[in-house]
Design an enzyme around this catalytic site. Structure first.
Site, PDB file in Angstrom:
ATOM      1  N   LYS A  13       0.822  -1.203   0.000  1.00 45.42           N
ATOM      2  CA  LYS A  13       0.000   0.000   0.000  1.00 45.42           C
ATOM      3  C   LYS A  13       0.868   1.270   0.000  1.00 45.42           C
ATOM      4  O   LYS A  13       0.611   2.192  -0.762  1.00 45.42           O
ATOM      5  CB  LYS A  13      -0.919   0.044   1.236  1.00 45.42           C
ATOM      6  N   ARG A  88      -8.637   1.278   9.710  1.00 40.52           N
ATOM      7  CA  ARG A  88      -8.194  -0.075  10.027  1.00 40.52           C
ATOM      8  C   ARG A  88      -9.163  -0.802  10.946  1.00 40.52           C
ATOM      9  O   ARG A  88      -8.911  -1.955  11.295  1.00 40.52           O
ATOM     10  CB  ARG A  88      -6.843   0.016  10.728  1.00 40.52           C
ATOM     11  N   ARG A 127      12.044  -6.426   4.536  1.00 38.25           N
ATOM     12  CA  ARG A 127      11.903  -4.997   4.191  1.00 38.25           C
ATOM     13  C   ARG A 127      12.944  -4.144   4.906  1.00 38.25           C
ATOM     14  O   ARG A 127      13.252  -4.360   6.075  1.00 38.25           O
ATOM     15  CB  ARG A 127      10.503  -4.535   4.591  1.00 38.25           C
ATOM     16  N   ARG A 160      12.398  -1.885  10.378  1.00 44.31           N
ATOM     17  CA  ARG A 160      11.431  -1.393  11.361  1.00 44.31           C
ATOM     18  C   ARG A 160      11.334  -2.406  12.494  1.00 44.31           C
ATOM     19  O   ARG A 160      11.330  -3.612  12.250  1.00 44.31           O
ATOM     20  CB  ARG A 160      10.053  -1.236  10.702  1.00 44.31           C
ATOM     21  N   ARG A 171       0.860  -8.795  13.804  1.00 43.93           N
ATOM     22  CA  ARG A 171       0.189  -7.766  12.990  1.00 43.93           C
ATOM     23  C   ARG A 171      -0.775  -8.415  12.005  1.00 43.93           C
ATOM     24  O   ARG A 171      -1.844  -7.868  11.722  1.00 43.93           O
ATOM     25  CB  ARG A 171       1.244  -6.924  12.246  1.00 43.93           C
TER      26      ARG A 171
HETATM   27  P1  AMP Z   1       1.802   0.650   9.150  1.00 39.46           P
HETATM   28  O1  AMP Z   1       2.941   1.548   8.903  1.00 39.46           O
HETATM   29  O2  AMP Z   1       0.559   1.064   8.401  1.00 39.46           O
HETATM   30  O3  AMP Z   1       2.142  -0.803   8.969  1.00 39.46           O
HETATM   31  O4  AMP Z   1       1.423   0.829  10.695  1.00 39.46           O
HETATM   32  C1  AMP Z   1       2.351   0.494  11.724  1.00 39.46           C
HETATM   33  C2  AMP Z   1       1.639   0.442  13.064  1.00 39.46           C
HETATM   34  O5  AMP Z   1       1.076   1.729  13.360  1.00 39.46           O
HETATM   35  C3  AMP Z   1       0.464  -0.516  13.145  1.00 39.46           C
HETATM   36  O6  AMP Z   1       0.883  -1.839  13.428  1.00 39.46           O
HETATM   37  C4  AMP Z   1      -0.335   0.101  14.286  1.00 39.46           C
HETATM   38  O7  AMP Z   1       0.247  -0.160  15.542  1.00 39.46           O
HETATM   39  C5  AMP Z   1      -0.173   1.595  14.023  1.00 39.46           C
HETATM   40  N1  AMP Z   1      -1.224   2.105  13.089  1.00 39.46           N
HETATM   41  C6  AMP Z   1      -1.046   2.609  11.835  1.00 39.46           C
HETATM   42  N2  AMP Z   1      -2.207   2.996  11.296  1.00 39.46           N
HETATM   43  C7  AMP Z   1      -3.157   2.715  12.219  1.00 39.46           C
HETATM   44  C8  AMP Z   1      -4.571   2.869  12.251  1.00 39.46           C
HETATM   45  N3  AMP Z   1      -5.250   3.372  11.218  1.00 39.46           N
HETATM   46  N4  AMP Z   1      -5.214   2.464  13.374  1.00 39.46           N
HETATM   47  C9  AMP Z   1      -4.556   1.968  14.446  1.00 39.46           C
HETATM   48  N5  AMP Z   1      -3.229   1.789  14.466  1.00 39.46           N
HETATM   49  C10 AMP Z   1      -2.522   2.161  13.373  1.00 39.46           C
END
Ligand code: AMP
Length: 223
Positions: A13, A88, A127, A160, A171
């Site tokens: 994404k 989410r 990654r 990360r 996750r």
């Molecule tokens: P991402 O970079 O989108 O993989 O997000 C990394 C982490 O940020 C996730 O595992 C959540 O802990 C938090 N996070 C990101 N976006 C959201 C969201 N829309 N709602 C809740 N937690 C989020």
């Protein structure tokens, strides 16, 4: 256009949202990136978010909606936006609908990136991300020209904390329990389009563009 990119972690994404946002001149609103910046800045919200993110769980809906409300008030969001990794949860989807409605706006399309679990694990654990510009690489399938160095800006690449295998599995579980129900919600709203998220990045981008242009051609969503 207001588009949401929906899909499991590692579905691509972010990579696609960054490219399309650049091309269309609309902001990529990635809640994960906003949270990581807050964490790096060491704000109280950032410190709390970092603690939750390290476990692979989701940050509470009210925190996320506060960030989204602030971001949408910035002038560049008036033209449209690509929501990346948001919403989410069902709560976030409902709150977004309400927030957009108050602004006389609506989501035009929700693009779902379909990728197998084995491929997600491979992508996430391999990654590497640039600390400076956020560009992503993969140790095997998209390595940088010099190990550990970003091709785009020369910044340092790192893994990360939440891309370790144990946290990735968590996750993916959180995704299937809390985020997957959004597929049925957006399907029922007639907004969902599926994109095959495996294969060459350019091919996926072409498919995304076809899906969004078909919606744009119809003048976007009914408001
Ligand atoms: P991402 O970079 O989108 O993989 O997000 C990394 C982490 O940020 C996730 O595992 C959540 O802990 C938090 N996070 C990101 N976006 C959201 C969201 N829309 N709602 C809740 N937690 C989020």
């Amino acid at each position: 256009m207001r588009i949401a990119f929906l899909g499991p972690p590692g579905a691509g994404k972010g990579t696609q949202a960054r490219e399309l946002a650049r091309e269309w001149g609309v902001p990529q609103i990635a809640t994960g990136d906003i949270l990581r910046s807050a964490a790096a800045a060491g704000t109280p919200l950032g410190r709390e978010a970092a603690r939750i993110m390290a476990t692979g769980a989701l940050v509470p809906d009210d925190v996320i909606m506060g960030l989204i409300g602030d971001r949408l008030r910035q002038p560049d969001a008036a033209r449209g936006s690509i929501f990346d990794g948001f919403p989410r949860t069902i709560g976030q989807a409902e709150a977004l609908e309400k927030l957009l409605k108050e602004r006389g706006e609506a989501l035009d399309v929700v693009l779902f990136f379909a990728v197998s679990e084995a491929e997600l694990l491979r992508r996430l654990t391999g990654r590497r991300v640039c600390r400076t510009c956020g560009e992503t690489f993969h140790v095997a399938s998209q390595p940088p020209q010099r190990a550990g160095v970003c091709d785009t800006c020369g910044g340092e690449l790192h893994q990360r904390e939440d891309d370790s295998e144990a946290t990735v599995r968590r996750r993916l579980e959180v995704y299937s329990r809390q985020t997957e129900p959004l597929l049925a919600l957006y399907e029922s709203r007639g907004l969902l389009r599926r994109v095959h998220g495996e294969g060459a990045i350019d091919g996926i981008r072409a498919e995304l563009k076809r899906a969004t242009e078909a919606v744009a051609g119809r003048g976007g969503a009914a408001r």
